[in-house]
Write an enzyme that holds these catalytic residues in place. Structure first.
Site, PDB file in Angstrom:
ATOM      1  N   HIS A 185     -29.488  17.764 -36.235  1.00 25.22           N
ATOM      2  CA  HIS A 185     -29.576  19.236 -36.123  1.00 25.22           C
ATOM      3  C   HIS A 185     -28.247  19.904 -36.490  1.00 25.22           C
ATOM      4  O   HIS A 185     -27.966  21.027 -36.050  1.00 25.22           O
ATOM      5  CB  HIS A 185     -30.048  19.674 -34.732  1.00 25.22           C
ATOM      6  CG  HIS A 185     -31.465  19.280 -34.457  1.00 25.22           C
ATOM      7  ND1 HIS A 185     -32.537  20.049 -34.836  1.00 25.22           N
ATOM      8  CD2 HIS A 185     -31.986  18.172 -33.884  1.00 25.22           C
ATOM      9  CE1 HIS A 185     -33.668  19.438 -34.484  1.00 25.22           C
ATOM     10  NE2 HIS A 185     -33.352  18.292 -33.907  1.00 25.22           N
ATOM     11  N   THR A 186     -27.457  19.211 -37.245  1.00 25.75           N
ATOM     12  CA  THR A 186     -26.195  19.797 -37.718  1.00 25.75           C
ATOM     13  C   THR A 186     -26.338  20.336 -39.138  1.00 25.75           C
ATOM     14  O   THR A 186     -25.541  21.166 -39.556  1.00 25.75           O
ATOM     15  CB  THR A 186     -25.084  18.722 -37.725  1.00 25.75           C
ATOM     16  OG1 THR A 186     -25.629  17.531 -38.307  1.00 25.75           O
ATOM     17  CG2 THR A 186     -24.610  18.405 -36.338  1.00 25.75           C
TER      18      THR A 186
ATOM     19  N   ASP B 104     -32.841  15.455 -45.098  1.00 29.59           N
ATOM     20  CA  ASP B 104     -33.867  14.464 -45.428  1.00 29.59           C
ATOM     21  C   ASP B 104     -34.063  14.362 -46.934  1.00 29.59           C
ATOM     22  O   ASP B 104     -34.133  13.264 -47.498  1.00 29.59           O
ATOM     23  CB  ASP B 104     -35.203  14.838 -44.764  1.00 29.59           C
ATOM     24  CG  ASP B 104     -35.065  14.997 -43.267  1.00 29.59           C
ATOM     25  OD1 ASP B 104     -34.008  14.634 -42.725  1.00 29.59           O
ATOM     26  OD2 ASP B 104     -36.013  15.494 -42.643  1.00 29.59           O
TER      27      ASP B 104
ATOM     28  N   GLY C 210     -44.750  10.977 -38.736  1.00 26.38           N
ATOM     29  CA  GLY C 210     -44.360  11.529 -37.436  1.00 26.38           C
ATOM     30  C   GLY C 210     -43.362  10.667 -36.681  1.00 26.38           C
ATOM     31  O   GLY C 210     -43.130  10.870 -35.497  1.00 26.38           O
TER      32      GLY C 210
ATOM     33  N   GLU D 258     -40.767  22.718 -47.821  1.00 24.80           N
ATOM     34  CA  GLU D 258     -40.978  22.732 -46.357  1.00 24.80           C
ATOM     35  C   GLU D 258     -40.944  24.167 -45.827  1.00 24.80           C
ATOM     36  O   GLU D 258     -41.787  24.561 -45.019  1.00 24.80           O
ATOM     37  CB  GLU D 258     -39.866  21.940 -45.639  1.00 24.80           C
ATOM     38  CG  GLU D 258     -39.829  20.479 -45.971  1.00 24.80           C
ATOM     39  CD  GLU D 258     -40.818  19.641 -45.169  1.00 24.80           C
ATOM     40  OE1 GLU D 258     -41.417  20.158 -44.214  1.00 24.80           O
ATOM     41  OE2 GLU D 258     -40.990  18.463 -45.536  1.00 24.80           O
TER      42      GLU D 258
HETATM   43  C1  GLA Z   1     -35.513  17.095 -39.451  1.00 27.15           C
HETATM   44  C2  GLA Z   1     -35.102  18.069 -40.551  1.00 27.15           C
HETATM   45  C3  GLA Z   1     -33.668  17.845 -40.983  1.00 27.15           C
HETATM   46  C4  GLA Z   1     -32.725  17.793 -39.788  1.00 27.15           C
HETATM   47  C5  GLA Z   1     -33.273  16.853 -38.721  1.00 27.15           C
HETATM   48  C6  GLA Z   1     -32.453  16.882 -37.463  1.00 27.15           C
HETATM   49  O1  GLA Z   1     -35.561  15.788 -39.952  1.00 27.15           O
HETATM   50  O2  GLA Z   1     -35.959  17.950 -41.669  1.00 27.15           O
HETATM   51  O3  GLA Z   1     -33.273  18.847 -41.893  1.00 27.15           O
HETATM   52  O4  GLA Z   1     -32.480  19.070 -39.269  1.00 27.15           O
HETATM   53  O5  GLA Z   1     -34.605  17.157 -38.375  1.00 27.15           O
HETATM   54  O6  GLA Z   1     -31.181  16.411 -37.714  1.00 27.15           O
END
Ligand code: GLA
Length: 382
Positions: A32-33, A169, A119, A157
């Site tokens: 979440h960074t 990702d 998931g 997305e």
């Molecule tokens: C998901 C999102 C990423 C990232 C992660 C948490 O995978 O697609 O962009 O924010 O959560 O690190």
């Protein structure tokens, strides 16, 4: 898997096409960074998506999902959006390419399959987007650079799947390289390949097989909290805070009474997590896996207590890891279910997996799934 896809492709379209592949990802630390302009530390894995593609001389896409045994057709205009969520990823990639490059696409036939567990927090959707972004760029000779290909997946997305995700990702899936993790600065987009082969250790994912409903809206709310705190900081003496990456804990304390307790906790986690990625890189350079592992546990605690994206199954797996002497363990990816990533000394590996299986099954009635991690290549033509 390639044979299976080819068989279905020929059955549906009476011809063959070109194969492309891309990968799911792990992330050692930095969760979440990305959407906070901070650092992440992912790598592509040996599980991914493979698609066969061939032009069909029409202005339509005819797409078949081997895994779901589902077929659909769609055009390239906004109103042609398919109903099936799997097809929206392919449609979204096409739309995002057209937004950037104009009417450069022609109709194609495609069949695809994958082995990234859905998931589980290993980014099956990014693998799918990256496969098609990479393939269409190659087939139509669009010369879109690799960062833009990752952004096409991310925008898919945002605009077609309702998740306001960061870039990690899709970046990992496009840029992944065998045997290497990548430290990405999500603000400047500079990155570095890090050879990753921790001698004497194994990295393994334990999948809780839990997927929580509404994960995407909960994810989007986390992002809003971070943006709220940045806004408040900008209005209260810190005009340069574009992302939480630019803030520190003193600044957070200074605005504490102007934000909710919840937003305070979210921001605290992010500020600490950005620093942890840098600390882990230093520790890795020094071969200090104990510190790497301790940081992973700190991340888990932060994701569970402050960011609140863990769940009881993942907390349980984390507790077992600690009890078994595992060096580092934490929930991986967006959270709300999925996997823990574990850094385990080789001599403790078998015992840890056995204990985790037995204890988890006793408590939750099903076994966790186990995936040893192999760091592999990202998007490519086969
Ligand atoms: C998901 C999102 C990423 C990232 C992660 C948490 O995978 O697609 O962009 O924010 O959560 O690190």
């Amino acid at each position: 898997m390639q044979q299976e896809i080819k068989k279905h492709f020929v059955e549906h379209f009476q011809k063959e096409g070109q194969m492309y592949a891309s990968a799911g990802r792990i992330n050692l630390i930095g969760e979440h960074t990305d959407y906070n302009g901070g650092f992440v530390f992912p790598g592509a894995i040996d599980k991914g998506m493979i698609a066969m593609i061939s032009l069909n001389g029409t202005d339509k896409v005819r797409a078949y999902s081997v895994d779901l045994d589902d077929y659909t057709e769609f055009g390239f205009n906004e109103e042609d959006a398919p109903a099936q969520s799997w097809a929206r990823y392919i449609f979204g990639v096409c739309r995002e390419i057209i937004k950037r490059s104009g009417n450069v696409l022609k109709g194609f036939d495609t069949a695809f399959a994958g082995d990234v567990p859905l998931g589980a927090g290993m980014s099956s959707s990014a693998a799918l987007e990256s496969t098609y972004a990479f393939a269409l760029n190659d087939i139509f000779e669009l010369n879109i650079d690799k960062f833009e290909l990752a952004k096409i997946g991310q925008a898919t997305e945002h605009n077609y799947c309702g998740v306001k995700c960061g870039i990690m990702d899709q970046f990992a899936s496009i840029f992944g390289k065998e045997g290497h993790l990548m430290r990405l600065d999500c603000r400047s987009m500079e990155f570095e390949y890090f050879p990753f082969d921790p001698k004497g250790y194994k990295v393994v994912l334990l999948d809780s097989v839990v997927k929580h409903e509404l994960a995407s809206s909960a994810y989007n709310r986390r992002r809003e909290s971070c943006e709220n705190v940045c806004n408040v900081m900008r209005e209260n003496g810190y005009p340069k805070v574009e992302f939480l990456r630019d803030a520190n804990l003193d600044m957070l304390e200074a605005v504490k009474d102007k934000i909710t307790e919840e937003d305070y906790c979210r921001a605290k986690y992010v500020i600490e997590e950005v620093q942890r990625v840098l600390d882990v890189c230093d520790a890795l350079n020094a071969g200090d896996y104990e510190t790497v592992g301790e940081k992973m546990y700190q991340t888990h605690a932060g994701m569970s207590k402050l960011y609140e994206v863990s769940c009881q199954e993942l907390d349980f797996l984390n507790d077992i890891a600690r009890e078994c002497g595992v060096t580092g363990s934490r929930v991986m990816g967006g959270g709300f279910g999925g996997c823990t990533i574990n850094l385990v000394k080789e001599e403790l590996y078998e015992n840890f997996l056995n204990v985790a299986k037995v204890r988890f099954t006793e408590k939750f009635g099903h076994e966790p799934k186990i995936y040893p991690v192999v760091i592999s290549n990202g998007a490519r033509k086969l």
